[in-house]
Design an enzyme around this catalytic site. Structure first.
Site, PDB file in Angstrom:
ATOM      1  CB  ALA A 179      -3.229 -69.410  15.007  1.00  0.00           C
ATOM      2  CB  CYS A 210      -6.617 -67.045  18.862  1.00  0.00           C
ATOM      3  SG  CYS A 210      -5.221 -67.912  18.207  1.00  0.00           S
ATOM      4  N   PRO A 241      -5.092 -62.589  11.306  1.00  0.00           N
ATOM      5  CG  PRO A 241      -3.236 -63.947  11.584  1.00  0.00           C
ATOM      6  CD  PRO A 241      -3.735 -62.786  10.793  1.00  0.00           C
ATOM      7  CD  GLN A 252      -1.617 -66.953  11.722  1.00  0.00           C
ATOM      8  OE1 GLN A 252      -2.317 -67.098  12.725  1.00  0.00           O
ATOM      9  NE2 GLN A 252      -0.658 -66.043  11.638  1.00  0.00           N
ATOM     10  CE1 TYR A 288       1.819 -69.426  20.054  1.00  0.00           C
ATOM     11  CE2 TYR A 288       1.608 -67.589  18.540  1.00  0.00           C
ATOM     12  CZ  TYR A 288       1.280 -68.207  19.731  1.00  0.00           C
ATOM     13  OH  TYR A 288       0.411 -67.606  20.608  1.00  0.00           O
TER      14      TYR A 288
HETATM   15  C1  FNR Z   1      -4.201 -61.765  17.825  1.00  0.00           C
HETATM   16  N1  FNR Z   1      -3.070 -61.850  17.004  1.00  0.00           N
HETATM   17  C2  FNR Z   1      -2.793 -63.035  16.351  1.00  0.00           C
HETATM   18  N2  FNR Z   1      -1.761 -63.101  15.475  1.00  0.00           N
HETATM   19  C3  FNR Z   1      -1.550 -64.209  14.738  1.00  0.00           C
HETATM   20  O1  FNR Z   1      -0.617 -64.224  13.933  1.00  0.00           O
HETATM   21  N3  FNR Z   1      -2.366 -65.295  14.882  1.00  0.00           N
HETATM   22  C4  FNR Z   1      -3.409 -65.314  15.752  1.00  0.00           C
HETATM   23  O2  FNR Z   1      -4.170 -66.282  15.818  1.00  0.00           O
HETATM   24  C5  FNR Z   1      -3.605 -64.167  16.567  1.00  0.00           C
HETATM   25  N4  FNR Z   1      -4.583 -64.122  17.517  1.00  0.00           N
HETATM   26  C6  FNR Z   1      -4.958 -62.922  18.081  1.00  0.00           C
HETATM   27  C7  FNR Z   1      -6.123 -62.840  18.854  1.00  0.00           C
HETATM   28  C8  FNR Z   1      -6.550 -61.608  19.331  1.00  0.00           C
HETATM   29  C9  FNR Z   1      -7.839 -61.522  20.107  1.00  0.00           C
HETATM   30  C10 FNR Z   1      -5.797 -60.453  19.069  1.00  0.00           C
HETATM   31  C11 FNR Z   1      -6.246 -59.087  19.567  1.00  0.00           C
HETATM   32  C12 FNR Z   1      -4.625 -60.540  18.359  1.00  0.00           C
HETATM   33  C13 FNR Z   1      -2.332 -60.631  16.641  1.00  0.00           C
HETATM   34  C14 FNR Z   1      -3.098 -59.837  15.589  1.00  0.00           C
HETATM   35  O3  FNR Z   1      -3.200 -60.546  14.363  1.00  0.00           O
HETATM   36  C15 FNR Z   1      -2.429 -58.472  15.318  1.00  0.00           C
HETATM   37  O4  FNR Z   1      -1.144 -58.690  14.809  1.00  0.00           O
HETATM   38  C16 FNR Z   1      -2.341 -57.626  16.567  1.00  0.00           C
HETATM   39  O5  FNR Z   1      -3.593 -57.571  17.222  1.00  0.00           O
HETATM   40  C17 FNR Z   1      -1.861 -56.214  16.254  1.00  0.00           C
HETATM   41  O6  FNR Z   1      -2.714 -55.579  15.349  1.00  0.00           O
HETATM   42  P1  FNR Z   1      -3.839 -54.512  15.867  1.00  0.00           P
HETATM   43  O7  FNR Z   1      -4.790 -55.265  16.738  1.00  0.00           O
HETATM   44  O8  FNR Z   1      -3.113 -53.464  16.639  1.00  0.00           O
HETATM   45  O9  FNR Z   1      -4.483 -53.996  14.615  1.00  0.00           O
END
Ligand code: FNR
Length: 369
Positions: A66, A32, A30, A108, A195
């Site tokens: 999310a 955002c 997920p 999510q 959260y």
């Molecule tokens: C996220 N991440 C995130 N995690 C989550 O549980 N819900 C969400 O809505 C979001 N939103 C979000 C937006 C953006 C722009 C980023 C870059 C990250 C965290 C994401 O799911 C992930 O766990 C992390 O980015 C680490 O993984 P990577 O990017 O290193 O592969």
């Protein structure tokens, strides 16, 4: 060349026994997007094209950003939601489109609790000097949490009454029913990143003295209740997942041994997909570097029965790194976040690099890469 395990099929078990089949083990986690300019929680054509491009790119399971179970649970006023029927209708073409390109689609479900009503990470808003809690003039709203602490550096949340907790449990269940109608194959419950659920789990935020605070059993009660409520309404042929912060990385906080214990309880309640992230309460004090959260997934995988689908996430950027994580049994799959934002074709490139069956959309394959 031996066959790629990363690009082998896998099934997430469901209550009905049919299971959710995935074409490979590369998941879009997920993320955002903060694009709901109308502030009504309704996903837009951005979600369709953004998530659709990830389906073209070869991901096997695509999880939405999310998505709030209640309006007060949005991180920012530009988040998506599933608290009304208009939102359900808007998600439908998105889930249909993703599935028509061979990927499964998960939502999510989330509630930001004390971390709701913030400006989000929006460049235009940050440039205007607006960070943290949304001001009253800009439409900020009351936030709710297990306790009212100052750990997030945001405006104080209201500590939830028992009645408010019970209503919130019902919000999760109703959002799950809507997720079904909207066409999602899987729900990922957002229990990570500081959260609302994590605010109940972590003793650094949860200072309650009633049956929702204190002992491990009490701090995990809200989650158990909402998972049971979701499970009661979620169709038996659909999959249930959860995302944990495996560690607060802070003294006195939520620890990996707590996560392992809770993961087993979640398995007993029917959860079969587990994604292991970390942190979100207090300032980040954990490790960094390639695959830094993989040991969290490994610990949970070792504790759960074989059929659980456990994914590792965090700084996994390379095909060989991802292949190694699954080949060595540290996790059953990987979530690829930021690397996919830069390159939605990440899975297809990785498949090619690993000598797996090519999975390019036929339209692109005609281009003979
Ligand atoms: C996220 N991440 C995130 N995690 C989550 O549980 N819900 C969400 O809505 C979001 N939103 C979000 C937006 C953006 C722009 C980023 C870059 C990250 C965290 C994401 O799911 C992930 O766990 C992390 O980015 C680490 O993984 P990577 O990017 O290193 O592969």
């Amino acid at each position: 060349m031996p066959q790629s395990k990363l690009f082998s099929e896998v099934t997430i078990p469901t209550k009905s026994g049919a299971g959710l089949q995935l074409r490979n083990r590369v998941v879009l986690p997920p993320m955002c997007q903060y694009v709901v300019a109308q502030r009504d929680g309704i996903p837009t054509t951005w979600q369709l094209t953004h998530l659709g491009s990830m389906a073209h790119g070869g991901f096997s399971l695509i999880i939405t950003e999310a998505t709030a179970v209640a309006p007060e649970g949005r991180i920012s006023d530009r988040d998506t939601g599933l608290w009304n029927e208009e939102q359900v209708e808007a998600w439908k073409p998105i889930t249909q489109y993703i599935r028509s390109h061979g990927a499964a689609v998960g939502v999510q479900l989330a509630h930001a609790g004390a971390k709701a009503s913030t400006y989000g990470w929006l460049e235009d808003i940050e440039a205007a000097g607006k960070v943290g809690s949304i001001s009253d003039e800009d439409g900020g709203w009351e936030t709710f949490s297990a306790s009212s602490t100052d750990i997030f550096g945001l405006k104080p949340a209201t500590a939830m009454s028992i009645e408010q907790i019970q209503k919130s449990v019902q919000d999760w269940a109703r959002a799950a029913q809507r997720a079904d109608v909207a066409g999602f194959d899987l729900i990922q419950i957002h229990a990570a990143h500081g959260y609302l659920i994590h605010q109940f789990l972590s003793p650094l935020n949860n200072q309650r003295t009633d049956e929702y605070g204190g002992s491990f059993e009490n701090r995990t009660r809200y989650l158990r209740e909402l998972v049971s409520a979701i499970s009661a309404v979620w169709p038996e042929d659909k999959a249930l997942g959860i995302r944990f912060s495996g560690e607060d990385w802070l003294e006195g906080g939520w620890r990996l041994e707590d996560t392992v214990k809770l993961a087993k309880e979640m398995y007993d309640l029917g959860v079969r997909a587990f994604d292991l992230s970390s942190a979100g309460i207090g300032a980040y004090a954990g490790p960094t570097g390639p695959g830094y959260q993989v040991p969290l997934a490994q610990a949970v995988k070792q504790a759960l029965p074989e059929d659980a689908f456990v994914t590792a996430v965090g700084a996994i950027t390379d095909a060989i790194q991802a292949e190694q994580i699954v080949v060595t049994g540290q996790a059953d799959g990987v979530s690829i976040g930021r690397a996919a934002l830069g390159n939605p074709q990440w899975p297809n490139h990785a498949a090619q690099q690993l000598g797996a069956k090519k999975a390019y959309p036929v339209q692109y394959w005609r281009g003979r890469w």
